[in-house]
Design a protein around this motif. Structure first.
Motif, PDB file in Angstrom:
ATOM      1  N   LEU A 180     -24.072  -7.880  21.904  1.00  0.00           N
ATOM      2  CA  LEU A 180     -23.244  -8.345  20.798  1.00  0.00           C
ATOM      3  C   LEU A 180     -22.671  -9.711  21.148  1.00  0.00           C
ATOM      4  CD1 LEU A 180     -21.786  -7.721  18.054  1.00  0.00           C
ATOM      5  CD2 LEU A 180     -19.879  -6.866  19.447  1.00  0.00           C
ATOM      6  N   LEU A 181     -22.985 -10.694  20.313  1.00  0.00           N
ATOM      7  CA  LEU A 181     -22.382 -12.018  20.463  1.00  0.00           C
ATOM      8  C   LEU A 181     -21.259 -12.112  19.435  1.00  0.00           C
ATOM      9  CD1 LEU A 181     -24.160 -15.433  20.862  1.00  0.00           C
ATOM     10  CD2 LEU A 181     -22.420 -15.153  19.091  1.00  0.00           C
ATOM     11  N   LYS A 229     -28.233 -21.322  19.651  1.00  0.00           N
ATOM     12  CA  LYS A 229     -28.725 -21.996  20.862  1.00  0.00           C
ATOM     13  C   LYS A 229     -28.286 -21.224  22.108  1.00  0.00           C
ATOM     14  CE  LYS A 229     -28.726 -26.544  23.092  1.00  0.00           C
ATOM     15  NZ  LYS A 229     -28.135 -27.900  23.092  1.00  0.00           N
ATOM     16  N   GLU A 230     -27.038 -20.777  22.085  1.00  0.00           N
ATOM     17  CA  GLU A 230     -26.508 -19.988  23.207  1.00  0.00           C
ATOM     18  C   GLU A 230     -27.260 -18.659  23.322  1.00  0.00           C
ATOM     19  OE1 GLU A 230     -22.863 -18.692  25.706  1.00  0.00           O
ATOM     20  OE2 GLU A 230     -23.626 -20.647  25.138  1.00  0.00           O
ATOM     21  N   ALA A 231     -27.553 -18.024  22.187  1.00  0.00           N
ATOM     22  CA  ALA A 231     -28.270 -16.744  22.206  1.00  0.00           C
ATOM     23  C   ALA A 231     -29.677 -16.914  22.779  1.00  0.00           C
ATOM     24  CB  ALA A 231     -28.331 -16.161  20.796  1.00  0.00           C
ATOM     25  N   GLU A 287     -29.319 -17.355  26.508  1.00  0.00           N
ATOM     26  CA  GLU A 287     -28.942 -16.091  27.153  1.00  0.00           C
ATOM     27  C   GLU A 287     -29.984 -14.999  26.955  1.00  0.00           C
ATOM     28  OE1 GLU A 287     -26.271 -15.478  29.099  1.00  0.00           O
ATOM     29  OE2 GLU A 287     -25.769 -17.625  28.977  1.00  0.00           O
ATOM     30  N   LYS A 288     -31.106 -15.396  26.328  1.00  0.00           N
ATOM     31  CA  LYS A 288     -32.233 -14.483  26.110  1.00  0.00           C
ATOM     32  C   LYS A 288     -31.852 -13.230  25.323  1.00  0.00           C
ATOM     33  CE  LYS A 288     -35.374 -16.137  29.642  1.00  0.00           C
ATOM     34  NZ  LYS A 288     -34.898 -17.505  29.451  1.00  0.00           N
ATOM     35  N   TYR A 289     -31.104 -13.440  24.259  1.00  0.00           N
ATOM     36  CA  TYR A 289     -30.863 -12.362  23.310  1.00  0.00           C
ATOM     37  C   TYR A 289     -32.184 -11.989  22.632  1.00  0.00           C
ATOM     38  CZ  TYR A 289     -25.730 -12.146  23.234  1.00  0.00           C
ATOM     39  OH  TYR A 289     -24.420 -11.932  23.561  1.00  0.00           O
ATOM     40  N   ARG A 290     -32.246 -10.772  22.066  1.00  0.00           N
ATOM     41  CA  ARG A 290     -33.407 -10.319  21.311  1.00  0.00           C
ATOM     42  C   ARG A 290     -33.167 -10.649  19.836  1.00  0.00           C
ATOM     43  NH1 ARG A 290     -34.075  -5.104  21.116  1.00  0.00           N
ATOM     44  NH2 ARG A 290     -36.235  -4.811  21.715  1.00  0.00           N
ATOM     45  N   PHE A 291     -34.188 -11.202  19.168  1.00  0.00           N
ATOM     46  CA  PHE A 291     -34.018 -11.740  17.817  1.00  0.00           C
ATOM     47  C   PHE A 291     -34.689 -10.872  16.745  1.00  0.00           C
ATOM     48  CE2 PHE A 291     -32.353 -15.198  20.062  1.00  0.00           C
ATOM     49  CZ  PHE A 291     -31.805 -16.123  19.183  1.00  0.00           C
TER      50      PHE A 291
END
Length: 347
Positions: free
Chosen positions: A32-33, A328-330, A333-337
Motif C-alpha cells: 500500500l502506497l 515513479k516512486e512505485a 520500489e518495484k510495486y506490482r501494477f
C-alpha cells in the motif's frame, strides 16, 4: 482549469515485469502506497494496514458489481466459422439484448446467427453501433446466467497473459450484482476479516453498484484529452447507500471511495454540497485535472495504465505532479501494477 490536457502528460515508463500476472495468495498482503494529496508526501505499507488510516464515522464506499464470464467462443450457424463474442453490457434490466464486441467483425453481420456450446445458446446479430460494437439477442432454455456460467470465460484484461486458475480471484469478496465485463480492482485487496475489523472500528460501509465495461481499458487516442469520448456504464445507488453516505458526511465523517468506479458513480449524482441521491442511471462522466470533486474525500485505487482515463481521474484528485511522482516512486520500489497489482491510498 489546469493546463495538463495533453495525453502525453500522463505517460510513464513501466518495465513489463512489474505488470502483475497473478493475484497474491493473500488478498490483503498487497503493498500500500499512501499519498498525502496536500503535501505530496509518500509512505509505504501493507494493505491490511488501511484500517489505520480510517476513522470512526468515516464511510467506505464499495462497488458490489460481479464480473460475468463475458467471453464466448462460438461459430456461425450458416458456415461454422469461428466467432468470439465479448459481452459489454445488457441493454435493459433482465433483457436478452446485449451490446458486445465481435471478432472477426465480418463474421458477425446483422442477421447472422452464432451458436455456442452444443447449441444450448444462440444469438442473432441485430445491428452495428457507431463504434463498431454489435447489438445481439440471445436465445436459450432455462436461466441465462447459468448457461453463461457453463459456456463463458472470464474476460481478463489484455495485459494479463496467464490463465486464471480460480475465477473468484477476479471478483471482490463482496461481489453480488452481476453485470461487469471487468473487476473493480481496488476492491480485490479486501478480505471478509478486514471488512469486519473496519466495521468494528466504527467505519460505515455503503454498497453501491457500477457495472464496469471494457471501455475502462480503452486507450485515449486524442492528443487533447478533452476530445476523448468516454464510455458509458450503468450504476445503481440505493436509498440505503445514499442515506449511509449522507449521514456520515453530516456527522463530519469522510467519504472514502474504493476505486475509480465508485468515484465515478458518486461524482455523477452528487450535488454541490456533496449530497448523494438514490439513482439508477448510466454515466459517461470523464474526470480529469480541473474537475472539482464534490462527493469523495479519500480514494483507494490500484496503479493504472499510462495515458488512461483512470490515471487522469487520479491526477484530478491528487494533482498530476503528485500522482506522477508517486508512480515513479512505485516503479523504483518495484510495486506490482494494474488489476492484480498493489494499491494506493490518496487522502
Amino acid at each position: 482549469m489546469e493546463d495538463n490536457l495533453s495525453v502525453h502528460d500522463y505517460y510513464y515508463d513501466l518495465p513489463e515485469e512489474l505488470i502483475a500476472q497473478d493475484p497474491l495468495s493473500e488478498r490483503s498482503s498487497s503493498r500500500l502506497l499512501h499519498l498525502d494529496k496536500k503535501t505530496g508526501e509518500i509512505t509505504h505499507g501493507i494493505f491490511r494496514d488501511i484500517i489505520d488510516y480510517l476513522n470512526p464515522g468515516d464511510c467506505l464506499v464499495i462497488n458490489d458489481t460481479k464480473v460475468i464470464p463475458a467471453r464466448l467462443m462460438g461459430s456461425r450457424k450458416e458456415t461454422g466459422g469461428a466467432v468470439e463474442i465479448l459481452l459489454l453490457k445488457r441493454l435493459k434490466d433482465r433483457s436478452d439484448e446485449w451490446e458486445a464486441l465481435a471478432g472477426p467483425g465480418k463474421k458477425a453481420r446483422p442477421g447472422d446467427r452464432i451458436v455456442f456450446g452444443n447449441g444450448e445458446l444462440e444469438c442473432e446479430v441485430l445491428s452495428v453501433t457507431e463504434e463498431g460494437n454489435r447489438i445481439i439477442r440471445f436465445y436459450y432454455d432455462g436461466i441465462f446466467e447459468e448457461v453463461l456460467d457453463r459456456l463463458g470465460t472470464m474476460p481478463l484484461p489484455p495485459y494479463i497473459k496467464k490463465q486464471l486458475q480460480d475465477r473468484d480471484r477476479y471478483q471482490t469478496v463482496y461481489a453480488k450484482t452481476e453485470g461487469s465485463a471487468a473487476a473493480p480492482t481496488a476492491g480485490l485487496h479486501f478480505t471478509p476479516e478486514l471488512l469486519d475489523k473496519i466495521s468494528q472500528k466504527g467505519v460505515n460501509i455503503a454498497r453501491i453498484t457500477l457495472h464496469v465495461g471494457l471501455g475502462t481499458f480503452r486507450p485515449v487516442k486524442t492528443d487533447n484529452i478533452k476530445d476523448h469520448k468516454m464510455h458509458s456504464e450503468h450504476f445503481i445507488i440505493t436509498k440505503e447507500a445514499a442515506d449511509t453516505i449522507n449521514l456520515a458526511r453530516e456527522n463530519g465523517g469522510r467519504i472514502i471511495s474504493v476505486g475509480t468506479t465508485s468515484t465515478r458513480a458518486l461524482e455523477s449524482v452528487a450535488d454541490e454540497s456533496g449530497h448523494i441521491s438514490e439513482t439508477s442511471a448510466d454515466t459517461s462522466i470523464f474526470i480529469y485535472p480541473g474537475y472539482r470533486f464534490k462527493a469523495v474525500d479519500a480514494l483507494i485505487t490500484n496503479f493504472h495504465l499510462p495515458e488512461s482515463t483512470l490515471i487522469m481521474l487520479v491526477s484530478a484528485f491528487a494533482g498530476k505532479d503528485n500522482v506522477m511522482n508517486a508512480y515513479k516512486e512505485a516503479v523504483n520500489e518495484k510495486y506490482r501494477f494494474f488489476s492484480f497489482g498493489d494499491a494506493m491510498l490518496i487522502s
